[in-house]
Design an enzyme around this catalytic site. Structure first.
Site, mmCIF file in Angstrom:
data_model
loop_
_atom_site.group_PDB
_atom_site.id
_atom_site.type_symbol
_atom_site.label_atom_id
_atom_site.label_comp_id
_atom_site.label_asym_id
_atom_site.label_seq_id
_atom_site.Cartn_x
_atom_site.Cartn_y
_atom_site.Cartn_z
ATOM 1 N N CYS A 1 54.697 -34.797 -21.666
ATOM 2 C CA CYS A 1 54.126 -34.444 -20.271
ATOM 3 C C CYS A 1 53.679 -33.020 -19.374
ATOM 4 O O CYS A 1 52.383 -34.102 -19.234
ATOM 5 C CB CYS A 1 55.961 -33.020 -19.984
ATOM 6 S SG CYS A 1 56.155 -33.002 -18.587
ATOM 7 N N HIS B 1 60.624 -34.014 -24.241
ATOM 8 C CA HIS B 1 60.117 -32.799 -23.799
ATOM 9 C C HIS B 1 60.851 -31.356 -25.740
ATOM 10 O O HIS B 1 61.492 -32.270 -25.961
ATOM 11 C CB HIS B 1 60.845 -31.373 -23.423
ATOM 12 C CG HIS B 1 59.429 -30.732 -21.956
ATOM 13 N ND1 HIS B 1 58.639 -30.456 -22.950
ATOM 14 C CD2 HIS B 1 59.494 -31.190 -20.804
ATOM 15 C CE1 HIS B 1 57.930 -30.172 -21.604
ATOM 16 N NE2 HIS B 1 58.737 -30.829 -20.003
#
Ligand code: GLN
Length: 246
Positions: free
Chosen positions: A94, A194
């Site tokens: 990310c 994530h």
């Protein structure tokens, strides 16, 4: 055989237990009798990154990404770029993935000029892209599908000729528009997944480990492991994501 891992900026890029990926990589190496060391690079540290085989960068909020800019400019950015050019392996999640591109312009109009190590850029959108999602890796990975969780404002756009890590099966991926997810450039693996994405996606983990071993030793035969639990977890999440249950 030995793999030396360096965790980049653990004190700021540390969302959702992303660091669990390091535990997973370490365990899958050690189960095969391959030694693994884990070190970290924090803001202000100066050391040659050519000492390491594999780098991990987690996700962070916009503010934390901004905090890093000065340190990247002070020398570590050039070290990271050299390590990428040298074919060293990176797993970037990310915010850490966005950092590899040219820039990230937040929705509020703050522009973070990043490393430009990979031809990609990111623009913050008003609505966050939050979902459990799934994507299919490229053929060369031999690893099939990946299940994960994404939470980002940034929409990432790959330059022409830059390969995504995979194609979105369900969810948003890079930008919610073009069906791409993540990036695979040299031995850099960038993704919006994530949390510890690797334990429930052992094929992706082994693909990453193979790239580091191949670069270092010229060859990488990873002995098969009993992935019964991991595969069951993967399949169960995949089914739920594809059915829209989660
Ligand atoms: N700040 C970035 C975004 O929202 C990265 C967020 C993250 O790492 N979760 O796009």
């Amino acid at each position: 055989m030995q793999v030396k891992i360096c965790h980049l900026y653990p004190e700021v890029l540390n969302l959702y237990g992303d660091r669990g990926n390091i535990l997973c990589m370490r365990r899958r190496l050690e189960w095969r009798g391959i030694e693994c060391t884990v070190d970290s690079l924090r803001i202000g540290d100066r050391k040659p990154l050519s000492d390491y085989d594999l780098f991990f960068v987690g996700g962070g909020q916009d503010f934390e990404q901004e905090v890093l800019l000065e340190d990247l400019r002070a020398g570590n950015g050039e070290e990271i770029k050299a390590a990428i050019a040298d074919g060293r392996t990176f797993l970037c999640i990310c915010g850490g993935y966005q950092m590899m591109g040219h820039y990230y312009e937040t929705h509020e109009g703050v522009r973070c000029d990043f490393l430009g190590a990979i031809d990609l850029h990111t623009i913050g959108g008003e609505k966050r892209l939050i979902d459990n999602y799934a994507f299919r890796l490229s053929e060369e990975s031999g690893a099939g599908t990946v299940v994960g969780f994404e939470n980002h404002s940034g929409r990432t756009y790959l330059g022409s000729g830059v390969d995504p890590l995979g194609k979105v099966l369900r969810g948003n991926g890079n930008n919610g528009e073009d069906g791409t997810e993540g990036v695979h450039y040299k031995n850099v693996f960038g993704t919006y997944s994530h949390g510890p994405v690797l334990p429930k996606n052992p094929g992706l983990c082994d693909w990453i480990l193979r790239s580091a071993l191949e670069r270092k030793y010229g060859t990488a035969q990873l002995a098969p492991l009993d992935d019964g639990f991991e595969t069951a977890a993967h399949e169960s999440v995949l089914q739920k994501v594809m059915n829209g249950e989660i």
